[in-house]
Design a protein around this motif. Structure first.
Motif, mmCIF file in Angstrom:
data_model
loop_
_atom_site.group_PDB
_atom_site.id
_atom_site.type_symbol
_atom_site.label_atom_id
_atom_site.label_comp_id
_atom_site.label_asym_id
_atom_site.label_seq_id
_atom_site.Cartn_x
_atom_site.Cartn_y
_atom_site.Cartn_z
ATOM 1 N N LYS A 64 -41.911 -116.904 7.317
ATOM 2 C CA LYS A 64 -42.600 -116.715 8.476
ATOM 3 C C LYS A 64 -42.339 -115.277 9.137
ATOM 4 O O LYS A 64 -43.275 -114.644 9.545
ATOM 5 N N ARG A 65 -41.321 -114.673 8.369
ATOM 6 C CA ARG A 65 -41.400 -113.104 8.783
ATOM 7 C C ARG A 65 -40.695 -112.446 7.450
ATOM 8 O O ARG A 65 -39.820 -112.867 6.840
ATOM 9 N N ALA A 66 -41.781 -111.533 6.888
ATOM 10 C CA ALA A 66 -41.268 -111.134 5.636
ATOM 11 C C ALA A 66 -40.229 -110.061 5.607
ATOM 12 O O ALA A 66 -40.069 -109.351 6.558
ATOM 13 N N GLN A 67 -39.332 -110.416 4.688
ATOM 14 C CA GLN A 67 -38.217 -109.121 4.497
ATOM 15 C C GLN A 67 -38.726 -107.866 3.969
ATOM 16 O O GLN A 67 -38.407 -106.710 4.325
ATOM 17 N N ASP A 68 -39.914 -107.896 3.173
ATOM 18 C CA ASP A 68 -40.339 -106.689 2.479
ATOM 19 C C ASP A 68 -41.762 -107.036 2.405
ATOM 20 O O ASP A 68 -42.479 -107.915 1.773
ATOM 21 N N ALA A 69 -42.656 -106.382 3.313
ATOM 22 C CA ALA A 69 -44.031 -106.375 3.326
ATOM 23 C C ALA A 69 -44.663 -106.240 1.941
ATOM 24 O O ALA A 69 -45.887 -106.708 2.035
ATOM 25 N N ALA A 70 -44.365 -105.301 1.192
ATOM 26 C CA ALA A 70 -44.929 -105.088 -0.172
ATOM 27 C C ALA A 70 -44.405 -106.223 -1.071
ATOM 28 O O ALA A 70 -45.136 -106.161 -2.202
ATOM 29 N N SER A 153 -45.343 -97.238 -4.213
ATOM 30 C CA SER A 153 -45.106 -98.047 -5.343
ATOM 31 C C SER A 153 -43.798 -97.629 -6.117
ATOM 32 O O SER A 153 -43.130 -98.229 -6.826
ATOM 33 N N GLY A 154 -43.419 -96.418 -5.872
ATOM 34 C CA GLY A 154 -42.353 -95.772 -6.442
ATOM 35 C C GLY A 154 -42.166 -94.359 -5.534
ATOM 36 O O GLY A 154 -42.749 -93.784 -5.046
ATOM 37 N N GLU A 159 -44.025 -91.840 -11.868
ATOM 38 C CA GLU A 159 -42.625 -92.739 -12.018
ATOM 39 C C GLU A 159 -43.279 -94.095 -12.007
ATOM 40 O O GLU A 159 -42.809 -95.120 -12.786
ATOM 41 N N ALA A 160 -44.222 -94.353 -10.984
ATOM 42 C CA ALA A 160 -44.356 -95.844 -10.750
ATOM 43 C C ALA A 160 -45.507 -96.340 -12.112
ATOM 44 O O ALA A 160 -45.461 -97.450 -12.306
ATOM 45 N N MET A 161 -46.014 -95.376 -12.599
ATOM 46 C CA MET A 161 -47.019 -95.569 -13.659
ATOM 47 C C MET A 161 -46.306 -95.631 -15.236
ATOM 48 O O MET A 161 -47.137 -96.195 -16.192
ATOM 49 N N LYS A 162 -45.030 -95.511 -15.238
ATOM 50 C CA LYS A 162 -44.179 -95.466 -16.553
ATOM 51 C C LYS A 162 -44.217 -96.826 -16.838
ATOM 52 O O LYS A 162 -44.087 -97.778 -16.301
ATOM 53 N N GLY A 163 -44.494 -96.906 -18.314
ATOM 54 C CA GLY A 163 -44.520 -98.263 -18.859
ATOM 55 C C GLY A 163 -45.451 -99.131 -18.544
ATOM 56 O O GLY A 163 -45.649 -100.410 -18.568
ATOM 57 N N MET A 164 -46.695 -98.505 -17.811
ATOM 58 C CA MET A 164 -47.745 -99.429 -17.485
ATOM 59 C C MET A 164 -48.100 -100.428 -18.406
ATOM 60 O O MET A 164 -48.618 -99.804 -19.530
ATOM 61 N N GLY A 165 -48.446 -101.559 -18.231
ATOM 62 C CA GLY A 165 -48.905 -102.700 -18.974
ATOM 63 C C GLY A 165 -47.769 -103.528 -19.854
ATOM 64 O O GLY A 165 -48.036 -104.375 -20.499
ATOM 65 N N SER A 193 -52.983 -99.455 -4.079
ATOM 66 C CA SER A 193 -54.000 -100.009 -3.186
ATOM 67 C C SER A 193 -54.881 -99.006 -2.689
ATOM 68 O O SER A 193 -55.890 -99.718 -2.164
ATOM 69 N N GLY A 194 -54.834 -97.937 -2.924
ATOM 70 C CA GLY A 194 -55.902 -96.741 -2.243
ATOM 71 C C GLY A 194 -55.359 -96.444 -0.913
ATOM 72 O O GLY A 194 -55.819 -95.686 -0.265
ATOM 73 N N MET A 195 -54.204 -97.246 -0.501
ATOM 74 C CA MET A 195 -53.799 -96.792 0.937
ATOM 75 C C MET A 195 -52.477 -95.998 0.839
ATOM 76 O O MET A 195 -51.766 -95.888 1.962
ATOM 77 N N GLN A 196 -51.977 -95.755 0.024
ATOM 78 C CA GLN A 196 -50.615 -95.014 -0.389
ATOM 79 C C GLN A 196 -50.757 -93.639 -0.575
ATOM 80 O O GLN A 196 -51.605 -93.199 -1.325
ATOM 81 N N MET A 197 -49.888 -92.833 0.089
ATOM 82 C CA MET A 197 -50.043 -91.511 0.049
ATOM 83 C C MET A 197 -48.861 -90.965 -0.982
ATOM 84 O O MET A 197 -47.677 -91.390 -0.851
#
Length: 272
Positions: A64-70, A153-154, A159-165, A193-197
Motif C-alpha cells: 500500500k505504501r512502497a518502501q522504495d519507489a524505485a 540507478s547508481g 557504474e550503473a552500466m557495469k556488467g550490463m547484460g 528512464s530518461g528522468m534521472q540526472m
C-alpha cells in the motif's frame, strides 16, 4: 508494439498523464479522476477492445505504501491460469504507464508473475489479463510512492552500466519433469528512464531500458516480455514453467539501444 509505436505511445502519454490531481480535491473527485485516466489509458493501449473488471481472473499483490519507489515488488496471480494468454501491467500515473506485457508460451505455467517496478507518484496499478479467446479482464491496486522514475540507478551512469547484460537464474528446489516449478531471472541493466540526472554532468541520462526478453526451453517458449522504463533497475522476473527434457533454459534479452544478450541455464532436475 513496434519501436515507432512505442515512442509515439510514450510521448502521447507523457502529455496526457503526467499532471497529478490538483491539491484539495476530495476522495470521490480523486477516484473519479483516476477512473477517467484509466479509461483514457485503456482506450489508448487496447483501442476499442472492452476491458472488463474482475476479481476472479487476475489479482495484484502490491504494498500500500512502497518502501522504495524505485523497487516496488508486484505479484500478479491468475487462479484460472489455463485460460490466460498474456497479462499487461499498467502503472496509471507513471510517465509511460505500460510497464510490461507478458505473453505465455506453451512451456509456461501462468499462475503467477513477480516483477519489480518504478512508481513515480500515488497511483492505481492495473493488471489486465488477456484470455485465450481474446477477452480482456482487469483488476487494480492503489500504491503510495513518490519519485521512483527519477531515482538514480547508481552512483554514476558508468557504474550503473557495469556488467550490463549479465544474467542469473534461481530455481526452486525439487524441480521435476512435467511439474510446474518456479524460477527467478535477474538481468543486470540500469534501465535508465530518461528522468534521472547524471550527478557529475547535471544532465539527464537518455533512456535505455530492457525492451524484450524471451525465455525458452528447447523449442518451447516459456514467456515473452515487452518492457519499458517502469521496470526497475536490474529487472527481476519471477515465473513458473513446466520442465521438459534436459535442455537448458535459454534467455535472449535486448534493449531499446540495440544491446542484445543471450545466456543459458541448466535446469537442476530432481533425481527422485
Amino acid at each position: 508494439m513496434m519501436p515507432m509505436m512505442r515512442r509515439t505511445f510514450s510521448t502521447a502519454l507523457l502529455t496526457m498523464f503526467c499532471v497529478s490531481s490538483a491539491p484539495g480535491v476530495n476522495a470521490s473527485e480523486a477516484d473519479a479522476e483516476r477512473e477517467e485516466r484509466w479509461q483514457q489509458i485503456a482506450d489508448y493501449i487496447f483501442d476499442d477492445r472492452k476491458v472488463i473488471p474482475t476479481e476472479a481472473l487476475i489479482s495484484i499483490d502490491a504494498p500500500k505504501r512502497a518502501q522504495d519507489a524505485a523497487l516496488v515488488p508486484i505479484t500478479l496471480r491468475m487462479p484460472e491460469k489455463d485460460k490466460i494468454k498474456s497479462v499487461y501491467l499498467v502503472i496509471d500515473e507513471n510517465p509511460v504507464p505500460l510497464a510490461a506485457h507478458v505473453t505465455f508460451g506453451p512451456a509456461a505455467d501462468a499462475g503467477a508473475l513477480h516483477l519489480r517496478v518504478r512508481v513515480d507518484t500515488y497511483t492505481n496499478i492495473h493488471a489486465v489479463a488477456e484470455t485465450k479467446d481474446g477477452k480482456l479482464f482487469s483488476n487494480a491496486a492503489f500504491v503510495k510512492a513518490s519519485g521512483g522514475c527519477s531515482a538514480p540507478s547508481g552512483p554514476s551512469d558508468a557504474e550503473a552500466m557495469k556488467g550490463m547484460g549479465d544474467m542469473r537464474m534461481k530455481f526452486a528446489e525439487n524441480v521435476r519433469q512435467g511439474t510446474p516449478s518456479e524460477a527467478t531471472l535477474m538481468i543486470r541493466h540500469p534501465n535508465f528512464s530518461g528522468m534521472q540526472m547524471n550527478q557529475l554532468t547535471r544532465l539527464y541520462t537518455p533512456p535505455r531500458y530492457v525492451e524484450k526478453v524471451i525465455v525458452s526451453q528447447g523449442d518451447q517458449t516459456i514467456l515473452e516480455v515487452t518492457g519499458d522504463i517502469s521496470l526497475s533497475t536490474n529487472p527481476a522476473l519471477g515465473f513458473s514453467f513446466v520442465p521438459a527434457g534436459q535442455a537448458p533454459i535459454r534467455v535472449v534479452a535486448s534493449d531499446n539501444k540495440g544491446g542484445k544478450w543471450e545466456q543459458s541455464f541448466d535446469v537442476p532436475l530432481a533425481t527422485n
